[in-house]
Design a protein around this motif. Structure first.
Motif, PDB file in Angstrom:
ATOM      1  N   HIS A  25       0.844  -1.192   0.000  1.00  0.00           N
ATOM      2  CA  HIS A  25       0.000   0.000   0.000  1.00  0.00           C
ATOM      3  C   HIS A  25       0.879   1.241   0.000  1.00  0.00           C
ATOM      4  O   HIS A  25       1.747   1.392   0.841  1.00  0.00           O
ATOM      5  N   SER A  67       0.702   5.307   0.219  1.00  0.00           N
ATOM      6  CA  SER A  67      -0.160   6.435   0.551  1.00  0.00           C
ATOM      7  C   SER A  67       0.626   7.727   0.396  1.00  0.00           C
ATOM      8  O   SER A  67       1.819   7.780   0.712  1.00  0.00           O
ATOM      9  N   GLU A  68      -0.035   8.759  -0.087  1.00  0.00           N
ATOM     10  CA  GLU A  68       0.638  10.049  -0.218  1.00  0.00           C
ATOM     11  C   GLU A  68       0.903  10.663   1.151  1.00  0.00           C
ATOM     12  O   GLU A  68       1.858  11.397   1.329  1.00  0.00           O
ATOM     13  N   ASN A  69       0.046  10.376   2.102  1.00  0.00           N
ATOM     14  CA  ASN A  69       0.175  10.914   3.453  1.00  0.00           C
ATOM     15  C   ASN A  69       0.422   9.775   4.433  1.00  0.00           C
ATOM     16  O   ASN A  69       0.030   8.641   4.175  1.00  0.00           O
ATOM     17  N   PRO A  70       1.020  10.076   5.563  1.00  0.00           N
ATOM     18  CA  PRO A  70       1.212   9.021   6.563  1.00  0.00           C
ATOM     19  C   PRO A  70      -0.133   8.472   7.034  1.00  0.00           C
ATOM     20  O   PRO A  70      -1.112   9.208   7.127  1.00  0.00           O
ATOM     21  N   LEU A  71      -0.188   7.178   7.299  1.00  0.00           N
ATOM     22  CA  LEU A  71      -1.413   6.586   7.819  1.00  0.00           C
ATOM     23  C   LEU A  71      -1.668   7.108   9.231  1.00  0.00           C
ATOM     24  O   LEU A  71      -0.729   7.447   9.958  1.00  0.00           O
ATOM     25  N   PRO A  72      -2.935   7.207   9.633  1.00  0.00           N
ATOM     26  CA  PRO A  72      -3.244   7.773  10.956  1.00  0.00           C
ATOM     27  C   PRO A  72      -2.714   6.916  12.091  1.00  0.00           C
ATOM     28  O   PRO A  72      -2.674   5.693  11.993  1.00  0.00           O
ATOM     29  N   ARG A  73      -2.303   7.574  13.153  1.00  0.00           N
ATOM     30  CA  ARG A  73      -1.772   6.912  14.352  1.00  0.00           C
ATOM     31  C   ARG A  73      -2.642   7.227  15.557  1.00  0.00           C
ATOM     32  O   ARG A  73      -3.277   8.279  15.627  1.00  0.00           O
ATOM     33  N   SER A 132       0.455   3.738  17.912  1.00  0.00           N
ATOM     34  CA  SER A 132       0.356   2.624  16.967  1.00  0.00           C
ATOM     35  C   SER A 132      -0.599   2.985  15.829  1.00  0.00           C
ATOM     36  O   SER A 132      -1.345   3.956  15.905  1.00  0.00           O
ATOM     37  N   LEU A 133      -0.543   2.198  14.770  1.00  0.00           N
ATOM     38  CA  LEU A 133      -1.376   2.447  13.610  1.00  0.00           C
ATOM     39  C   LEU A 133      -2.851   2.438  14.011  1.00  0.00           C
ATOM     40  O   LEU A 133      -3.320   1.519  14.682  1.00  0.00           O
TER      41      LEU A 133
END
Length: 118
Positions: A4, A6-12, A18-19
């Motif tokens: 995967h 993503s242009e932006n970091p995945l939310p934490r 943690s993810l």
């Protein structure tokens, strides 16, 4: 296997870092936190009971997991638009069904509404 991107970091998680995960209940999901859901459910119930003429547009909900279909039928009050490529059978007591993809069918319905309001 595709990774995967993503242009932006995945939310934490703001607490532990943690993810983050969506707060939806999945089968056998013992880590689901229901407090936010319960608040949303109460707000929704308040809103739906205050709405005199809701229209429910149901996109792609099949019969294999009928939860969405039951929700739509329970809340549509005879104003259900069911769009599904294969399983369009809308009980006339609830509304009408259209066979097709959600995107194309919504565009066609939108164009029809525009023409009828000119």
């Amino acid at each position: 296997m595709r990774k995967h991107l993503s242009e932006n970091p995945l939310p934490r998680c703001p607490r532990c870092g943690s993810l983050a995960r969506p707060n939806i209940l999945m089968f056998g999901d013992w880590a689901w936190v229901d407090a936010p859901y319960e608040k949303q459910r109460v707000r929704f119930e308040d809103w739906i009971t205050s709405t005199s003429r809701p229209v429910v547009v149901e996109l792609g909900a099949g019969k294999a997991l009928p939860t969405v279909r039951r929700f739509s039928e329970r809340n549509a009050r005879h104003r259900l638009i069911r769009i599904n490529p294969r399983e369009t059978d809308a009980n006339p007591l609830y509304g009408i069904g259209f066979a097709g993809s959600a995107g194309l069918t919504l565009k066609l319905l939108g164009a029809h509404v525009e023409r009828s309001h000119r």
